[in-house]
Motif scaffolding. Structure first.
Motif, PDB file in Angstrom:
ATOM      1  N   LYS A 131      44.168  48.466  50.726  1.00  0.00           N
ATOM      2  CA  LYS A 131      43.579  48.973  49.486  1.00  0.00           C
ATOM      3  C   LYS A 131      43.298  47.833  48.521  1.00  0.00           C
ATOM      4  CE  LYS A 131      42.205  52.344  46.860  1.00  0.00           C
ATOM      5  NZ  LYS A 131      40.998  53.126  47.205  1.00  0.00           N
ATOM      6  N   VAL A 132      44.211  46.859  48.463  1.00  0.00           N
ATOM      7  CA  VAL A 132      43.988  45.684  47.616  1.00  0.00           C
ATOM      8  C   VAL A 132      42.779  44.908  48.128  1.00  0.00           C
ATOM      9  CG1 VAL A 132      44.975  43.503  46.822  1.00  0.00           C
ATOM     10  CG2 VAL A 132      46.420  45.528  47.014  1.00  0.00           C
ATOM     11  N   TYR A 133      42.701  44.736  49.435  1.00  0.00           N
ATOM     12  CA  TYR A 133      41.574  44.015  50.037  1.00  0.00           C
ATOM     13  C   TYR A 133      40.249  44.665  49.657  1.00  0.00           C
ATOM     14  CZ  TYR A 133      38.312  42.426  53.626  1.00  0.00           C
ATOM     15  OH  TYR A 133      37.214  41.925  54.272  1.00  0.00           O
ATOM     16  N   GLU A 134      40.182  45.985  49.726  1.00  0.00           N
ATOM     17  CA  GLU A 134      38.934  46.670  49.407  1.00  0.00           C
ATOM     18  C   GLU A 134      38.560  46.508  47.934  1.00  0.00           C
ATOM     19  OE1 GLU A 134      38.902  50.146  52.842  1.00  0.00           O
ATOM     20  OE2 GLU A 134      39.058  50.701  50.730  1.00  0.00           O
ATOM     21  N   ALA A 135      39.550  46.360  47.064  1.00  0.00           N
ATOM     22  CA  ALA A 135      39.247  46.123  45.653  1.00  0.00           C
ATOM     23  C   ALA A 135      38.640  44.741  45.444  1.00  0.00           C
ATOM     24  CB  ALA A 135      40.512  46.268  44.816  1.00  0.00           C
ATOM     25  N   VAL A 136      39.072  43.771  46.253  1.00  0.00           N
ATOM     26  CA  VAL A 136      38.511  42.420  46.173  1.00  0.00           C
ATOM     27  C   VAL A 136      37.153  42.368  46.850  1.00  0.00           C
ATOM     28  CG1 VAL A 136      38.842  39.994  46.824  1.00  0.00           C
ATOM     29  CG2 VAL A 136      40.807  41.381  46.124  1.00  0.00           C
ATOM     30  N   GLN A 137      37.057  43.013  47.995  1.00  0.00           N
ATOM     31  CA  GLN A 137      35.886  42.906  48.869  1.00  0.00           C
ATOM     32  C   GLN A 137      35.163  44.263  48.878  1.00  0.00           C
ATOM     33  OE1 GLN A 137      35.647  39.842  50.427  1.00  0.00           O
ATOM     34  NE2 GLN A 137      33.638  40.256  51.304  1.00  0.00           N
ATOM     35  N   ARG A 138      34.537  44.600  47.754  1.00  0.00           N
ATOM     36  CA  ARG A 138      33.831  45.876  47.689  1.00  0.00           C
ATOM     37  C   ARG A 138      32.698  45.910  48.711  1.00  0.00           C
ATOM     38  NH1 ARG A 138      37.284  49.264  45.150  1.00  0.00           N
ATOM     39  NH2 ARG A 138      37.329  49.045  42.903  1.00  0.00           N
ATOM     40  N   ASN A 139      32.506  47.077  49.326  1.00  0.00           N
ATOM     41  CA  ASN A 139      31.437  47.219  50.313  1.00  0.00           C
ATOM     42  C   ASN A 139      30.735  48.560  50.124  1.00  0.00           C
ATOM     43  OD1 ASN A 139      33.132  49.182  51.489  1.00  0.00           O
ATOM     44  ND2 ASN A 139      34.115  47.644  52.789  1.00  0.00           N
ATOM     45  N   SER A 140      29.964  48.972  51.131  1.00  0.00           N
ATOM     46  CA  SER A 140      29.149  50.179  51.013  1.00  0.00           C
ATOM     47  C   SER A 140      29.986  51.439  50.828  1.00  0.00           C
ATOM     48  CB  SER A 140      28.249  50.330  52.249  1.00  0.00           C
ATOM     49  OG  SER A 140      29.035  50.404  53.434  1.00  0.00           O
ATOM     50  N   ARG A 141      31.265  51.393  51.237  1.00  0.00           N
ATOM     51  CA  ARG A 141      32.109  52.576  51.068  1.00  0.00           C
ATOM     52  C   ARG A 141      32.578  52.738  49.623  1.00  0.00           C
ATOM     53  NH1 ARG A 141      34.423  50.547  55.822  1.00  0.00           N
ATOM     54  NH2 ARG A 141      36.208  49.763  54.647  1.00  0.00           N
ATOM     55  N   ASN A 142      32.313  51.716  48.786  1.00  0.00           N
ATOM     56  CA  ASN A 142      32.779  51.743  47.406  1.00  0.00           C
ATOM     57  C   ASN A 142      31.614  51.879  46.419  1.00  0.00           C
ATOM     58  OD1 ASN A 142      34.678  49.346  48.876  1.00  0.00           O
ATOM     59  ND2 ASN A 142      35.727  51.089  47.981  1.00  0.00           N
ATOM     60  N   LYS A 143      30.649  52.684  46.761  1.00  0.00           N
ATOM     61  CA  LYS A 143      29.475  52.858  45.904  1.00  0.00           C
ATOM     62  C   LYS A 143      29.897  53.373  44.527  1.00  0.00           C
ATOM     63  CE  LYS A 143      26.194  53.791  49.656  1.00  0.00           C
ATOM     64  NZ  LYS A 143      25.280  54.785  50.274  1.00  0.00           N
ATOM     65  N   GLY A 144      29.358  52.708  43.497  1.00  0.00           N
ATOM     66  CA  GLY A 144      29.662  53.123  42.136  1.00  0.00           C
ATOM     67  C   GLY A 144      30.979  52.618  41.604  1.00  0.00           C
ATOM     68  N   ALA A 145      31.767  51.940  42.422  1.00  0.00           N
ATOM     69  CA  ALA A 145      33.069  51.436  41.970  1.00  0.00           C
ATOM     70  C   ALA A 145      32.888  50.168  41.139  1.00  0.00           C
ATOM     71  CB  ALA A 145      33.966  51.155  43.166  1.00  0.00           C
ATOM     72  N   VAL A 146      33.887  49.876  40.307  1.00  0.00           N
ATOM     73  CA  VAL A 146      33.859  48.673  39.485  1.00  0.00           C
ATOM     74  C   VAL A 146      33.933  47.437  40.380  1.00  0.00           C
ATOM     75  CG1 VAL A 146      35.049  47.372  37.673  1.00  0.00           C
ATOM     76  CG2 VAL A 146      34.958  49.876  37.568  1.00  0.00           C
ATOM     77  N   GLN A 147      33.084  46.462  40.107  1.00  0.00           N
ATOM     78  CA  GLN A 147      33.141  45.185  40.815  1.00  0.00           C
ATOM     79  C   GLN A 147      34.051  44.254  40.009  1.00  0.00           C
ATOM     80  OE1 GLN A 147      31.592  44.368  43.765  1.00  0.00           O
ATOM     81  NE2 GLN A 147      30.817  46.463  43.959  1.00  0.00           N
ATOM     82  N   TYR A 148      35.177  43.883  40.579  1.00  0.00           N
ATOM     83  CA  TYR A 148      36.160  43.097  39.839  1.00  0.00           C
ATOM     84  C   TYR A 148      35.965  41.604  40.067  1.00  0.00           C
ATOM     85  CZ  TYR A 148      38.490  47.543  39.100  1.00  0.00           C
ATOM     86  OH  TYR A 148      38.765  48.832  38.729  1.00  0.00           O
ATOM     87  N   ASP A 149      36.149  40.855  38.972  1.00  0.00           N
ATOM     88  CA  ASP A 149      36.109  39.393  39.075  1.00  0.00           C
ATOM     89  C   ASP A 149      37.425  38.846  39.610  1.00  0.00           C
ATOM     90  OD1 ASP A 149      33.450  38.925  37.723  1.00  0.00           O
ATOM     91  OD2 ASP A 149      34.504  39.992  36.121  1.00  0.00           O
ATOM     92  N   ALA A 150      38.500  39.581  39.403  1.00  0.00           N
ATOM     93  CA  ALA A 150      39.816  39.164  39.903  1.00  0.00           C
ATOM     94  C   ALA A 150      40.692  40.388  40.097  1.00  0.00           C
ATOM     95  CB  ALA A 150      40.489  38.181  38.939  1.00  0.00           C
ATOM     96  N   VAL A 151      41.587  40.290  41.070  1.00  0.00           N
ATOM     97  CA  VAL A 151      42.583  41.329  41.326  1.00  0.00           C
ATOM     98  C   VAL A 151      43.954  40.675  41.261  1.00  0.00           C
ATOM     99  CG1 VAL A 151      43.494  42.973  43.013  1.00  0.00           C
ATOM    100  CG2 VAL A 151      41.014  42.699  42.762  1.00  0.00           C
ATOM    101  N   VAL A 152      44.874  41.284  40.518  1.00  0.00           N
ATOM    102  CA  VAL A 152      46.256  40.799  40.419  1.00  0.00           C
ATOM    103  C   VAL A 152      47.151  41.821  41.090  1.00  0.00           C
ATOM    104  CG1 VAL A 152      48.141  40.120  38.885  1.00  0.00           C
ATOM    105  CG2 VAL A 152      45.768  39.584  38.259  1.00  0.00           C
ATOM    106  N   LEU A 153      47.939  41.369  42.054  1.00  0.00           N
ATOM    107  CA  LEU A 153      48.840  42.258  42.784  1.00  0.00           C
ATOM    108  C   LEU A 153      50.280  41.988  42.385  1.00  0.00           C
ATOM    109  CD1 LEU A 153      49.597  44.314  44.961  1.00  0.00           C
ATOM    110  CD2 LEU A 153      49.452  42.458  46.654  1.00  0.00           C
TER     111      LEU A 153
END
Length: 339
Positions: A138-160
């Motif tokens: 789930k963290v990976y998908e937040a960093v690496q947005r793809n076609s499954r994340n249409k309309g999702a926020v594109q983040y400049d950084a993710v902190v875990l």
């Protein structure tokens, strides 16, 4: 010395021994990163709802939610430059598995039915390697947005806000952890793809410690394990540093029992304090205890300096950590270049 330029890092993983304040550091780092319009996602995976408590918001659902405005950048020099925002995500392994089944196996209602029968909890409990793939996935998908994340926020950084130091290498090294569980298939392919990110310069694993023997030793062990696994070590954040209330010479005198009692009495009386022998004895004893603590801390600080990684120090907040304190710590991280 490893890098001190974090501009290419998209995934900041924050770990540390329990009690060192790693969640506080993760939250402060998210606020520091969310400057000049940058969008940051702060994730937690340990199920404690720590983010909600720190930011004084309702418990987080399994969905990204905006919780704060980032640290303003006083040094940007750009008219109209605004800080970005911090979103938060509480990642639940059971919900992540349901999402995974829906995405890869088209098990929508069927997946929810399995959840009612307890199969989801069973699967994530007996196979911790699978559980970690779901959480980190789930963290990976937040960093690496793809076609499954249409309309999702594109983040400049993710902190875990990651698991403690003793488990961080196992948690991130998901490909090896799955070796005996999944040789092929979507979940294996997903873990291998995630490892490409986790081992790249786009990731940095920061370790939080305090100046005490056990946390410092665990930090040293964690750095060695991360390097052995090929995972990128970021900075060591020395948290809860006490202020230096006594000058170096006074510390030495206090430690050696050489404080000038007559001068101390005179200083107190000039401030309007009625000085008694028990008061004077107590102050001298307190000064010696403080000097002893500082000597122990300085010894641990020298060990940290030998780790050959960038080191950032954060002060102990006298009033405890609230939202204002998080912004103060974020400003300190920014001043020391961790952003």
């Amino acid at each position: 010395m490893t890098r001190t330029d974090w501009s290419e890092v998209q995934l900041h993983v924050v770990t540390g021994k329990g009690g060192t304040g790693k969640s506080t550091v993760a939250a402060s780092l998210a606020l520091a990163l969310a400057a000049e319009g940058r969008q940051v996602l702060l994730c937690e995976v340990e199920g404690r709802q720590g983010i909600a408590r720190m930011f004084d918001v309702d418990p987080l659902p399994y969905a990204e939610r905006r919780i704060a405005t980032g640290l303003a950048d006083p040094g940007s020099g750009t008219t109209g430059s605004r800080p970005g925002t911090v979103h938060a995500l509480h990642i639940d392994p059971e919900a992540a598995l349901l999402e995974y089944l829906a995405l890869y196996y088209k098990l929508g209602r069927a997946g929810r039915a399995l959840d009612r029968f307890g199969v989801i909890e069973f699967a994530t409990t007996i196979a911790p390697g699978v559980r970690d793939v779901l959480l980190t996935g789930k963290v990976y998908e937040a960093v690496q947005r793809n076609s499954r994340n249409k309309g999702a926020v594109q983040y400049d950084a993710v902190v875990l806000d990651a698991p403690p130091t003793g488990r961080i290498t196992q948690f991130l090294n998901v490909s090896d952890e799955l070796a005996g569980l999944a040789k092929v298939g979507p979940i294996r392919a997903q873990s291998d793809t995630m490892m490409t990110l986790f081992r790249s310069p786009r990731t940095a694993v920061h370790l939080v410690t305090v100046l005490e023997e056990m946390p410092v030793q665990e930090t040293a062990d964690g750095i060695a394990q991360l390097r052995e696994a090929g995972l990128p070590v970021g900075a060591v954040v020395v948290n809860q540093v006490r202020p230096r209330d006594l000058a170096t010479g006074d510390l030495a005198d206090a430690l050696a029992g050489r404080l000038d009692r007559a001068q101390l009495r005179g200083d107190l009386e000039s401030a309007g304090v009625e000085v008694t022998a028990p008061l004077l004895d107590g102050l001298v004893a307190e000064a010696r205890d403080h000097a002893e603590r500082r000597a122990l801390e300085d010894a641990q600080r020298r060990l940290v300096a030998d780790f050959d990684v960038p080191v950032v120090e954060l002060p102990r907040l006298a009033g405890g950590v609230d939202l204002g304190g998080l912004y103060d710590l974020a400003a300190t991280l920014d001043e020391q270049g961790l952003r």
